[in-house]
Design a protein around this motif. Structure first.
Motif, mmCIF file in Angstrom:
data_model
loop_
_atom_site.group_PDB
_atom_site.id
_atom_site.type_symbol
_atom_site.label_atom_id
_atom_site.label_comp_id
_atom_site.label_asym_id
_atom_site.label_seq_id
_atom_site.Cartn_x
_atom_site.Cartn_y
_atom_site.Cartn_z
ATOM 1 N N ASN A 33 26.735 29.754 7.643
ATOM 2 C CA ASN A 33 27.680 29.644 8.438
ATOM 3 C C ASN A 33 27.544 30.677 8.865
ATOM 4 O O ASN A 33 28.303 32.535 8.182
ATOM 5 C CB ASN A 33 28.257 28.920 7.276
ATOM 6 N N ALA A 34 28.375 30.795 10.145
ATOM 7 C CA ALA A 34 28.740 31.996 10.846
ATOM 8 C C ALA A 34 30.415 32.561 11.046
ATOM 9 O O ALA A 34 30.659 33.862 10.739
ATOM 10 C CB ALA A 34 29.050 31.598 12.481
ATOM 11 N N ASP A 35 31.124 31.963 9.674
ATOM 12 C CA ASP A 35 32.385 31.630 9.570
ATOM 13 C C ASP A 35 31.903 32.202 8.104
ATOM 14 O O ASP A 35 31.688 31.555 7.178
ATOM 15 C CB ASP A 35 32.681 30.346 10.062
ATOM 16 N N ASP A 36 33.323 32.989 7.887
ATOM 17 C CA ASP A 36 32.925 33.362 6.046
ATOM 18 C C ASP A 36 34.145 32.348 5.710
ATOM 19 O O ASP A 36 35.167 31.578 6.021
ATOM 20 C CB ASP A 36 33.912 35.051 5.662
ATOM 21 N N THR A 211 22.563 24.350 -2.097
ATOM 22 C CA THR A 211 23.259 25.532 -1.803
ATOM 23 C C THR A 211 24.604 25.553 -1.465
ATOM 24 O O THR A 211 24.678 24.966 -0.702
ATOM 25 C CB THR A 211 22.005 26.796 -1.772
ATOM 26 N N PHE A 212 25.314 26.887 -2.490
ATOM 27 C CA PHE A 212 25.774 27.045 -1.510
ATOM 28 C C PHE A 212 26.094 27.758 -0.026
ATOM 29 O O PHE A 212 26.743 28.281 -0.104
ATOM 30 C CB PHE A 212 26.954 28.126 -2.790
ATOM 31 N N SER A 213 25.019 28.748 0.339
ATOM 32 C CA SER A 213 24.255 29.488 1.195
ATOM 33 C C SER A 213 24.769 29.046 2.265
ATOM 34 O O SER A 213 24.881 30.009 3.179
ATOM 35 C CB SER A 213 22.882 30.007 0.909
ATOM 36 N N LYS A 214 24.813 27.899 2.438
ATOM 37 C CA LYS A 214 24.524 26.806 4.358
ATOM 38 C C LYS A 214 25.428 26.958 4.161
ATOM 39 O O LYS A 214 26.852 27.811 5.036
ATOM 40 C CB LYS A 214 22.935 26.409 3.786
ATOM 41 N N ALA A 215 26.504 25.477 4.127
ATOM 42 C CA ALA A 215 27.631 25.367 4.534
ATOM 43 C C ALA A 215 28.824 25.881 3.853
ATOM 44 O O ALA A 215 29.496 26.085 5.002
ATOM 45 C CB ALA A 215 27.411 23.481 4.640
ATOM 46 N N TYR A 216 28.331 26.270 2.673
ATOM 47 C CA TYR A 216 29.407 26.987 1.864
ATOM 48 C C TYR A 216 29.896 28.388 2.461
ATOM 49 O O TYR A 216 30.490 29.102 1.447
ATOM 50 C CB TYR A 216 29.480 26.316 0.991
ATOM 51 N N SER A 217 29.111 28.557 3.176
ATOM 52 C CA SER A 217 29.575 30.100 3.928
ATOM 53 C C SER A 217 29.231 31.193 2.000
ATOM 54 O O SER A 217 30.185 32.338 2.706
ATOM 55 C CB SER A 217 30.698 30.452 3.914
ATOM 56 N N LEU A 218 28.386 30.950 1.165
ATOM 57 C CA LEU A 218 28.349 31.761 0.180
ATOM 58 C C LEU A 218 27.176 32.409 0.293
ATOM 59 O O LEU A 218 26.391 32.737 -1.014
ATOM 60 C CB LEU A 218 29.053 31.007 -1.020
ATOM 61 N N LYS A 266 34.232 22.278 9.707
ATOM 62 C CA LYS A 266 33.032 23.232 10.709
ATOM 63 C C LYS A 266 32.147 22.647 10.538
ATOM 64 O O LYS A 266 31.383 23.057 11.956
ATOM 65 C CB LYS A 266 33.685 24.342 9.826
ATOM 66 N N ILE A 267 31.856 22.361 9.223
ATOM 67 C CA ILE A 267 30.243 21.257 9.416
ATOM 68 C C ILE A 267 30.344 20.956 10.404
ATOM 69 O O ILE A 267 29.071 20.577 11.251
ATOM 70 C CB ILE A 267 30.320 20.938 8.216
ATOM 71 N N ILE A 335 21.937 28.070 14.464
ATOM 72 C CA ILE A 335 23.701 27.399 15.002
ATOM 73 C C ILE A 335 24.445 28.346 15.161
ATOM 74 O O ILE A 335 24.977 28.116 13.764
ATOM 75 C CB ILE A 335 23.987 25.696 15.252
ATOM 76 N N GLY A 336 25.005 29.214 15.469
ATOM 77 C CA GLY A 336 26.368 30.193 15.140
ATOM 78 C C GLY A 336 27.421 29.234 16.125
ATOM 79 O O GLY A 336 27.567 28.304 15.875
ATOM 80 N N ARG A 337 28.103 30.532 16.164
ATOM 81 C CA ARG A 337 29.484 30.589 17.381
ATOM 82 C C ARG A 337 29.411 29.801 18.069
ATOM 83 O O ARG A 337 28.173 30.349 18.600
ATOM 84 C CB ARG A 337 30.675 31.653 16.950
ATOM 85 N N GLN A 338 30.470 29.842 18.328
ATOM 86 C CA GLN A 338 29.958 28.670 20.235
ATOM 87 C C GLN A 338 29.742 29.657 20.950
ATOM 88 O O GLN A 338 29.234 29.472 21.502
ATOM 89 C CB GLN A 338 31.236 28.204 20.346
ATOM 90 N N GLU A 339 30.377 31.178 20.996
ATOM 91 C CA GLU A 339 30.267 31.929 21.520
ATOM 92 C C GLU A 339 28.780 32.267 21.546
ATOM 93 O O GLU A 339 27.986 33.105 23.213
ATOM 94 C CB GLU A 339 31.010 33.030 22.820
ATOM 95 N N GLU A 340 28.012 32.609 20.854
ATOM 96 C CA GLU A 340 26.808 33.388 20.502
ATOM 97 C C GLU A 340 25.630 32.390 20.679
ATOM 98 O O GLU A 340 24.910 32.492 21.263
ATOM 99 C CB GLU A 340 26.801 33.413 18.767
ATOM 100 N N ASN A 341 26.101 31.033 20.793
ATOM 101 C CA ASN A 341 25.535 29.779 21.329
ATOM 102 C C ASN A 341 24.792 29.733 22.761
ATOM 103 O O ASN A 341 23.786 30.060 23.057
ATOM 104 C CB ASN A 341 25.168 28.795 20.694
ATOM 105 N N SER A 342 26.143 30.259 23.386
ATOM 106 C CA SER A 342 26.421 30.734 24.611
ATOM 107 C C SER A 342 25.727 31.575 25.706
ATOM 108 O O SER A 342 24.966 32.443 26.236
ATOM 109 C CB SER A 342 27.664 30.304 24.780
#
Ligand SMILES: *Cc1c(COP(=O)(O)O)cnc(C)c1O
Length: 357
Positions: A33-36, A211-218, A266-267, A335-342
């Motif tokens: 997840n690109a957001d912490d 897992t907590f690693s993907k959607a849950y930022s861990l 966020k999801i 899929i990261g933050r909008q600006e990264e994807n762009s």
């Protein structure tokens, strides 16, 4: 002695796992997840961490977190097991259900860790490759399973790196076809918004991995969990390292799980961005993109390894799968933050359309 005897023969063909971490402006290679986690969650974690006893061993089974997960999913605490990332639980699966003289069905292309664990534990790997569109060869799997000599199978839904889900109907038929243990790896289920959970009460041979690693930022914390019949969980407990989930991770996991509603928006945003990136990729000549229910997209492009390197030179790190059998010319973008994807889309378009490499 300045020499050492040979290690276990099973290691001869194994290559250490390499996540191919490289610094980049847009890090779109690891499905994180690109957001912490939010300020609110961070504060809750810090408050609880300030009085944790670092000199004491943790609760071996992480019962507080286990209880929270059980309650949220309408099952009993004994039906849940927390691990040091999903990866530990995948290794434990191979230890408990694999071994010499035992067989595992692998559905490549899929997560490479499964076959690696099987080889490490001396488990025979029965490969049933996916179809051209990466859907599972359902008939071949059911037929092979009906021979009655398979000990376990892993169905990844959504599958990594192809992004597609397995059908619920197929998983149900799989569960009824034999008494083999069926693991459904739901590492990305928050992005597909589907789960096989309802089949747990009627199928003792089902184990679900999350897992907590993907959607849950861990991803940095290492927490994953299983849901299964308590007798299945008991076998996993026999092979696990007693203290694999440390006190600090247990607290962080509890705080995040308590506040999991925060992640819903966020999801949603990631799912929307996935739609946008998919449409844009589809509009680029010479790119073939596969539909995805996860937080990444697999796409095919001529000279993929070269395109990967050019993207990296421009600060965009994606994952190169072009040397993996069945994934020739394929790259995977998270899929990261909008600006990264762009940035990714802009650079890819420039490489393929303007420079005509
Ligand atoms: C990321 C991932 C996992 C688990 O990852 P952990 O970080 O070890 O929890 C499991 N299965 C698949 C398919 C994954 O992509």
């Amino acid at each position: 002695m300045n020499s050492v005897c040979k290690s276990n023969d099973r290691l001869d063909t194994l290559v250490p796992y390499d996540p191919k971490y490289l610094p980049a402006e847009a890090f779109l290679a690891a499905n994180e997840n690109a957001d912490d986690v939010s300020e609110t969650i961070r504060n809750a974690i810090e408050a609880r961490l300030s009085n944790v006893s670092l000199n004491r061993y943790p609760d071996p089974l992480a019962n507080e977190l286990r209880e929270q997960i059980a309650e949220a999913n309408g099952i009993k605490r004994d039906q849940v097991l927390v691990g040091n990332g999903g990866d530990e639980l995948l290794f434990n699966l191979a230890l408990a259900w694999g071994g010499p003289g035992r067989r595992y069905i692998n559905l490549p292309p899929t997560f490479s860790v499964y076959a690696q664990n099987a080889r490490l534990t001396g488990t025979e790997v029965v490969e049933i490759p996916r179809m051209q569109d990466y859907s599972i060869d359902e008939q071949a799997v059911l037929e092979r399973l009906s021979q009655g000599d398979i000990d376990f199978i892993i169905v990844t839904s959504p599958n990594n790196p192809t992004g597609n889900c397995a059908s619920t109907d197929f998983i149900e038929r799989l569960l009824d076809a034999s008494d083999a243990l069926v693991m459904v790896d739901e590492a990305y289920c928050e992005f597909s918004q589907t789960s096989i959970l309802s089949l747990l009460s009627t199928h003792k041979n089902l184990v679900i991995l999350r897992t907590f690693s993907k959607a849950y930022s861990l991803a940095g914390v290492r927490l994953g969990y299983l849901m299964a019949h308590e007798e299945v969980i008991r076998e996993f407990i026999k092979v696990r390292q007693p203290y694999s989930v440390d006190s600090v991770s247990q607290i962080i996991g509890s705080c995040v799980f308590e506040n999991r509603d925060e992640f819903a928006a966020k999801i949603e945003r990631i799912i929307e961005e996935r739609g946008r990136v998919y449409d844009e990729l589809k509009s680029i000549d010479r790119v073939e993109v596969y539909p995805s229910s996860a937080n990444y997209l697999l796409f095919k492009v001529p000279d993929a390894a070269k395109v990967w390197a050019k993207l990296y030179d421009r600060g965009v790190l994606v994952r190169d799968f072009s040397t993996t059998p069945g994934l020739e010319d394929c790259l995977r973008v998270t899929i990261g933050r909008q600006e990264e994807n762009s940035l990714f889309l802009e650079e890819l378009r420039r490489i393929l359309v303007i420079e005509e490499q």
